[in-house]
Design an enzyme around this catalytic site. Sequence first.
Site, PDB file in Angstrom:
ATOM      1  N   LYS A  87       0.582   5.102 -15.535  1.00 51.63           N
ATOM      2  CA  LYS A  87       1.190   3.771 -15.378  1.00 51.63           C
ATOM      3  C   LYS A  87       0.384   3.013 -14.335  1.00 51.63           C
ATOM      4  CE  LYS A  87       3.940   1.775 -12.582  1.00 51.63           C
ATOM      5  NZ  LYS A  87       3.438   0.387 -12.642  1.00 51.63           N
ATOM      6  N   GLU A 119       1.540  -2.964 -12.518  1.00 60.08           N
ATOM      7  CA  GLU A 119       1.921  -3.950 -13.543  1.00 60.08           C
ATOM      8  C   GLU A 119       1.114  -5.243 -13.414  1.00 60.08           C
ATOM      9  OE1 GLU A 119       3.664  -2.485 -11.229  1.00 60.08           O
ATOM     10  OE2 GLU A 119       5.422  -3.625 -10.586  1.00 60.08           O
ATOM     11  N   GLY A 172      -0.234   4.491  -3.775  1.00 55.77           N
ATOM     12  CA  GLY A 172       0.410   3.200  -3.531  1.00 55.77           C
ATOM     13  C   GLY A 172       0.981   3.170  -2.132  1.00 55.77           C
ATOM     14  N   GLY A 173       1.955   2.308  -1.923  1.00 61.82           N
ATOM     15  CA  GLY A 173       2.535   2.137  -0.595  1.00 61.82           C
ATOM     16  C   GLY A 173       3.459   3.300  -0.228  1.00 61.82           C
ATOM     17  N   GLY A 203       6.077   5.577  -2.403  1.00 59.30           N
ATOM     18  CA  GLY A 203       5.757   7.009  -2.446  1.00 59.30           C
ATOM     19  C   GLY A 203       6.966   7.866  -2.101  1.00 59.30           C
ATOM     20  N   GLU A 211      -0.891   9.584  -2.385  1.00 61.17           N
ATOM     21  CA  GLU A 211      -1.960   8.914  -1.622  1.00 61.17           C
ATOM     22  C   GLU A 211      -1.377   7.585  -1.179  1.00 61.17           C
ATOM     23  OE1 GLU A 211      -4.956   9.973  -0.814  1.00 61.17           O
ATOM     24  OE2 GLU A 211      -4.715  11.855  -1.883  1.00 61.17           O
ATOM     25  N   CYS A 260      -6.943   0.660   1.304  1.00 58.49           N
ATOM     26  CA  CYS A 260      -6.065   1.583   2.040  1.00 58.49           C
ATOM     27  C   CYS A 260      -6.729   2.074   3.327  1.00 58.49           C
ATOM     28  CB  CYS A 260      -5.675   2.752   1.158  1.00 58.49           C
ATOM     29  SG  CYS A 260      -7.091   3.574   0.416  1.00 58.49           S
ATOM     30  N   GLU A 295       1.173  -1.576   7.982  1.00 58.45           N
ATOM     31  CA  GLU A 295       0.030  -1.908   7.121  1.00 58.45           C
ATOM     32  C   GLU A 295       0.176  -3.345   6.612  1.00 58.45           C
ATOM     33  OE1 GLU A 295      -0.158  -0.083   3.204  1.00 58.45           O
ATOM     34  OE2 GLU A 295      -2.269   0.401   3.546  1.00 58.45           O
TER      35      GLU A 295
END
Length: 506
Positions: A183, A186, A236-237, A241, A258, A297, A400
Amino acid sequence: MAESTELQARETIHAGGKWRAATSGATREILDPADALPFAVVSEGDEKDTDLAIAAARRAFDEGPWPHTPVTERAALLRRVADLLVRDREKLGRLEAQDAGKTVEEGRVDIDCVADAFRYFADLVAGEAPGRVVDAGSTDIHSVVVHEPIGVCGMITPWNYPLLQASWKIAPALAAGNTFVIKPSEITPMTTIAVIELLVEAGLPDGVANIVTGPGHSVGARLSEHPDVDLVSFTGGTVSGIKVAEAAAPTVKKVALELGGKNPNVVFADACATEEGFDTAVDQALNAAFIHSGQVCSAGARLIIEESVRDRFVTELARRAEKIRLGRGTEDGVECGPLVSEQQRAKVEMYVESALKEGAVLRSGGKRPEPSPQRPEDGYFYEPTVLDHCHREMRVVREEVFGPVVTVETFRTEDEAVALANDTEYGLAGGVWTSDAGRARRVAGRLRHGTIWINDFHPYLPQAEWGGFGKSGVGRELGPAGLAEYRETKHVYQNLAPKPVRWFAG
Ligand code: NAD
């Protein structure tokens, strides 16, 4: 919005070897962040589509040839995919640039790195011993430890390096003999759809590679919780996660995460002692913070600099930040593209505003640039921003931002530098600049981050593990550990001369 009606919706869900539209019929417009106009329309899948794709991947794993295909054939297929990526480099590089708001040159480099990942994992599995023979203390026992594919892999990827992050999952998963459902984000699915087409062209059997385009809360959540998914690998964030890990827990599947970073770039005064050293350290600090508008990242978003060189360094950094040429990534001469979305720019603006309220001093940027022929008014542009006089209590230093913002903190001693650099709940990457080799090794050894660059920033190698300490993640991608994530370990103990054990007398 007039343009959107002229775009034809593509069928972008691939399950069991067939391209299809979403079961619900829903679609999504994909926007070019440089002008906020749609350039593609894709299927908007949901839980039902995800279930279909998982069922296809399950069948292909349980019944299909791929998990048992000889490793040399699997490696050969991965190399064919790398060749196809090279063939389509220009097309894919441009597509990535348009989708994610990069320059075309960055897009091309991304595609090269994707091809490298496919080649690396092909070589890694092709060169491996088939198992590890264990000495069981008797010639009657043959004991061997083997690695087998884990099964159906769910993969969830972010928007900043859409195809690169996907390739760090797809290549090792296929090399190990798994099937998968991916996935993509989006908002940036285009190149991941394209790579599924390349996998089909390369001859991958039906059902091995499946994709569901759609949102995280439905498609991503379903992949995480589904009992027929054996591993979920997420990039992702950190907030998403944690949700993935929570959704995955009841089925006790393997989880690889990650996540985000808040990465220190530590500059000692000795690195700036010569003009050449000063110029290199400034240039690399600029690159560390602002490449891809800081939506990286491992961005060097925290400049931690020795007090004695701070003024000169920050003045030069801000001067050069102001000269970065912002614009649509497909235009000649542009060095930096827009942010990926209005939402992302609003987040950056919120952090800069809060930093200024908390006492940070603006040295460059801090606003949207004026529109220009290269920078359409509706694009999500934001100027490279240097915030001086920052400290660890500020949100902009702790959280972040994921945008073109670098904060400046200062230190006087090596211990202070290390303490500042480790003062984060993340731990993805960090840089150390010094001309003192002993200090470089000492500091690198004390930093609690997954990658440390000494007198450099940002390079990675497919053969070296990538991943984070702390809230930057669980597990590793790339390198041998990046392959191990996609495997189960099995001990096969064979008795060549079986006898009764007579533990029970009767
Ligand atoms: P995000 O967490 O918003 O989304 C990442 C992916 O997760 C998307 O595909 C999204 O649809 C999906 N998702 C969202 N909610 C979900 C849920 N509840 N369940 C399952 N899936 C869900 O992240 P983003 O904004 O796309 O990407 C930026 C983040 O990615 C940054 O934090 C960045 O540091 C991180 N990142 C990390 C690495 C790394 O190697 N550690 C690499 C690239 C990006």
